[in-house]
Scaffold this active site. Structure first.
Site, mmCIF file in Angstrom:
data_model
loop_
_atom_site.group_PDB
_atom_site.id
_atom_site.type_symbol
_atom_site.label_atom_id
_atom_site.label_comp_id
_atom_site.label_asym_id
_atom_site.label_seq_id
_atom_site.Cartn_x
_atom_site.Cartn_y
_atom_site.Cartn_z
ATOM 1 N N SER A 58 14.689 7.738 30.275
ATOM 2 C CA SER A 58 14.234 7.400 31.618
ATOM 3 C C SER A 58 12.778 6.982 31.523
ATOM 4 O O SER A 58 11.970 7.648 30.864
ATOM 5 C CB SER A 58 14.374 8.604 32.556
ATOM 6 O OG SER A 58 14.015 8.247 33.875
ATOM 7 N N GLU A 59 12.436 5.874 32.172
ATOM 8 C CA GLU A 59 11.109 5.287 31.979
ATOM 9 C C GLU A 59 9.973 6.172 32.470
ATOM 10 O O GLU A 59 8.818 5.973 32.098
ATOM 11 C CB GLU A 59 11.026 3.914 32.649
ATOM 12 C CG GLU A 59 11.125 3.929 34.140
ATOM 13 C CD GLU A 59 11.183 2.511 34.709
ATOM 14 O OE1 GLU A 59 10.166 2.069 35.246
ATOM 15 O OE2 GLU A 59 12.243 1.875 34.594
ATOM 16 N N ASN A 60 10.278 7.175 33.307
ATOM 17 C CA ASN A 60 9.226 8.085 33.752
ATOM 18 C C ASN A 60 8.913 9.167 32.726
ATOM 19 O O ASN A 60 8.049 10.006 32.970
ATOM 20 C CB ASN A 60 9.582 8.714 35.105
ATOM 21 C CG ASN A 60 10.863 9.520 35.065
ATOM 22 O OD1 ASN A 60 11.861 9.066 34.506
ATOM 23 N ND2 ASN A 60 10.875 10.696 35.666
#
Length: 225
Positions: A58-60
């Protein structure tokens, strides 16, 4: 692109969003590192076959993301890029945003699955708008993912709410990346992007190739299989 609207033939049942996610999940090979975009793609982590290990990013800042968290499994600090509560698989890890995008830009992801407003027959991706009335008028991390991941698959409805094809000859929305999409999963079909354009791999029951073509702006080609 054409603005002609279309309606589904009687008796055809499109795939639901969970069914679309499950169909895409079935095609992800064991051991791949996969980023899931906001929208329908985030449902994929709920549908990976139990015998298969897929490492979700997940890019976060999560690697080893699990399915959606419910009940006692909810940790208020563990959310995906869509701000939805998720579980963490054993061995999963957290890291800062810059390291996350280092993984993306460094070409370490085998696949990114994201949504789209339009996909052209050349694999061009349009998944953001500049409209002041649009809920998400910014390109966000999609531009990095679209060119950083080794493969791009798209999950989206085949038609807009107004019945306009989202598989087009040329994108009318701002293009996020050129020639990057290799496969599209819609609620009506599975299609590969080839040198000839869209090749139909699979169609939902009750819908013929000709009927699918009538619902699609871009010319379609039949699978050789």
């Amino acid at each position: 692109m054409t603005t002609t609207t279309a309606t589904l033939p009687a008796g055809v049942t499109p795939r639901t969003r969970p069914e679309m996610a499950a169909r895409a999940a079935a095609d992800i090979p064991d051991g791949w590192y996969v980023n899931l975009g906001i929208g329908i793609p985030i449902l994929i982590s709920d549908h990976v076959p139990v015998e298969r290990e897929v490492i979700f990013h997940s890019e976060n800042g999560i690697l080893g993301m699990g399915p959606a968290a419910t009940g006692n499994a909810i940790d208020p600090w563990v959310v995906n890029a869509a701000k939805k509560h998720v579980e963490l698989h054993p061995g999963g890890s957290f890291f800062n945003h810059s390291n996350s995008f280092g993984m993306i830009r460094g070409g370490h992801l085998d696949l990114c699955v994201m949504g789209a407003l339009e996909v052209s027959e050349k694999g061009d991706l349009a998944n953001w708008t500049t409209s002041a009335n649009d809920a998400a008028p910014a390109v966000g991390g999609a531009m990095d993912l679209a060119v950083g991941a080794k493969r791009i698959w798209i999950l989206m409805d085949h038609l807009t709410k107004d019945g306009v094809s989202k598989l087009v000859r040329t994108c009318s929305y701002p293009v996020t990346a050129l020639g990057t999409v290799s496969r599209v999963y819609t609620n009506l079909a599975v299609l590969d992007v080839t040198e000839r354009g869209f090749k139909v791999i699979e169609i939902v029951p009750g819908l013929s190739f000709d009927q699918l073509q009538a619902l699609t702006d871009s010319p379609l080609h039949q699978s050789e299989r």
